[in-house]
Motif scaffolding. Structure first.
Motif, PDB file in Angstrom:
ATOM      1  N   HIS A  16      17.070  97.939 -60.260  1.00 62.12           N
ATOM      2  CA  HIS A  16      16.572  97.589 -58.935  1.00 62.12           C
ATOM      3  C   HIS A  16      15.570  96.436 -59.005  1.00 62.12           C
ATOM      4  O   HIS A  16      14.775  96.249 -58.082  1.00 62.12           O
ATOM      5  N   ARG A  17      15.609  95.714 -60.094  1.00 62.92           N
ATOM      6  CA  ARG A  17      14.780  94.522 -60.245  1.00 62.92           C
ATOM      7  C   ARG A  17      15.698  93.337 -60.511  1.00 62.92           C
ATOM      8  O   ARG A  17      16.652  93.433 -61.302  1.00 62.92           O
TER       9      ARG A  17
ATOM     10  N   SER B  37      17.068  88.381 -51.071  1.00 60.51           N
ATOM     11  CA  SER B  37      16.975  89.322 -52.186  1.00 60.51           C
ATOM     12  C   SER B  37      18.188  90.246 -52.243  1.00 60.51           C
ATOM     13  O   SER B  37      18.741  90.498 -53.324  1.00 60.51           O
ATOM     14  N   SER B  38      18.638  90.750 -51.099  1.00 57.24           N
ATOM     15  CA  SER B  38      19.802  91.630 -51.077  1.00 57.24           C
ATOM     16  C   SER B  38      21.052  90.899 -51.555  1.00 57.24           C
ATOM     17  O   SER B  38      21.842  91.440 -52.346  1.00 57.24           O
TER      18      SER B  38
ATOM     19  N   PHE C  99      20.919  90.445 -55.280  1.00 63.18           N
ATOM     20  CA  PHE C  99      21.225  91.686 -55.990  1.00 63.18           C
ATOM     21  C   PHE C  99      22.734  91.913 -56.057  1.00 63.18           C
ATOM     22  O   PHE C  99      23.277  92.244 -57.120  1.00 63.18           O
TER      23      PHE C  99
ATOM     24  N   ARG D 101      24.728  91.756 -59.680  1.00 58.89           N
ATOM     25  CA  ARG D 101      25.427  92.926 -60.216  1.00 58.89           C
ATOM     26  C   ARG D 101      26.923  92.659 -60.382  1.00 58.89           C
ATOM     27  O   ARG D 101      27.524  93.053 -61.387  1.00 58.89           O
TER      28      ARG D 101
ATOM     29  N   ARG E 192      14.147 100.439 -62.597  1.00 60.75           N
ATOM     30  CA  ARG E 192      14.317 100.972 -61.248  1.00 60.75           C
ATOM     31  C   ARG E 192      13.106 100.641 -60.385  1.00 60.75           C
ATOM     32  O   ARG E 192      12.015 100.423 -60.872  1.00 60.75           O
TER      33      ARG E 192
END
Length: 281
Positions: free
Chosen positions: A66-67, A136-137, A140, A144, A281
């Protein structure tokens, strides 16, 4: 003496030419994967079972984090692994990343304006704004997806497909699923080869450029022929397998043997996953 001018119809490639070139590119990509798996590199020298587990753990590490910085650090790790495995980053990872960005971007880009938060840039239409939380979303999601696809790409590019199937079977994956993957992979290239032969035969007998109606008709005929050929071939292959002693399980002459460096690689991947789970996390 000057060359004759090239017409617009001659400059435009027909759908047959584009289809044939696409099929050839797909088959060349598969041959390139086989050649890269035969090289002497870091990942090529690992046991297929250990390699599968290690790359899966690294992929899961990127998914549970989560970073943002550690996720892209794992992405950088995949680049280092590709270089250590004597793979071309441009031909291997960049092509994977391009496809991931095209498909994942459809999901990630709307988050720039749909996720509420601190405004970074107000758009001049629709009363929309790009927010810091939206950026940011999206980062991410992209990070990933890129890390996960890179891990699986490294697995495929450094391991022959039969060894991947044997590794899955040794890790207690159902034999039906393993056989479906193996047959689907083999049938894919048989269908590509059959489609290439159909397109080349059509092109060699074509005297004039096809219009749209004729092109659609030729495509429908090619699809029907491929379907009929695949149905006939599946029955013939099944009978040939039964005649050669197939009884529901695929057997290979290659035996896996884990060495100390294989266990060291698995230990390192496990440490990365645990660090990502507890501190990422």
């Amino acid at each position: 003496m000057t060359d004759a001018p090239v017409s617009a119809d001659q400059r435009r490639r027909s759908w047959l030419e584009r289809s044939t070139e696409g099929l050839l590119a797909a088959m060349e990509h598969a041959r390139r994967a086989d050649r890269s798996a035969a090289r002497q590199g870091l990942l090529q020298g690992l046991d297929a079972r250990i390699k599968l587990l290690a790359l899966t753990l690294i992929m899961l590490a990127a998914l549970v984090m989560h970073r943002l910085l550690p996720i892209y650090a794992l992405l950088g790790l995949t680049v280092l692994l590709a270089v250590a495995s004597r793979l071309s980053v441009r031909r291997t990872l960049l092509r994977i990343w391009l496809g991931v960005c095209l498909f994942t971007g459809v999901i990630a880009l709307p988050a720039l304006v749909l996720v509420p938060g601190e405004t970074l840039w107000a758009l001049p239409f629709g009363h929309l704004a790009i927010t810091r939380q939206g950026v940011s979303s999206a980062a991410f999601v992209m990070g990933r997806a890129l890390a996960a696809s890179s891990c699986m790409g490294l697995l495929v590019m450094t391991t022959p497909w039969p060894l991947i199937l044997k590794a899955l079977r040794s890790l207690r994956m159902p034999v039906v699923a393993v056989m479906m993957l193996g047959m689907a992979y083999r049938y894919l290239f048989l269908l590509l080869q059959g489609a290439q032969e159909l397109f080349l035969a059509r092109r060699s007998r074509q005297l004039a450029r096809l219009d749209r109606r004729q092109a659609r008709h030729a495509l429908i005929l090619a699809m029907a022929v491929l379907f009929e050929r695949s149905a006939w071939l599946s029955n013939e292959v099944h009978l040939a397998m039964l005649a050669r002693g197939y009884r529901g399980d695929d057997r290979m002459l290659v035996d896996f043997r884990a060495r100390p460096r294989d266990w060291l690689a698995l230990l390192a991947a496990t440490a990365i996953f645990l660090a990502a789970f507890y501190w990422g996390r």
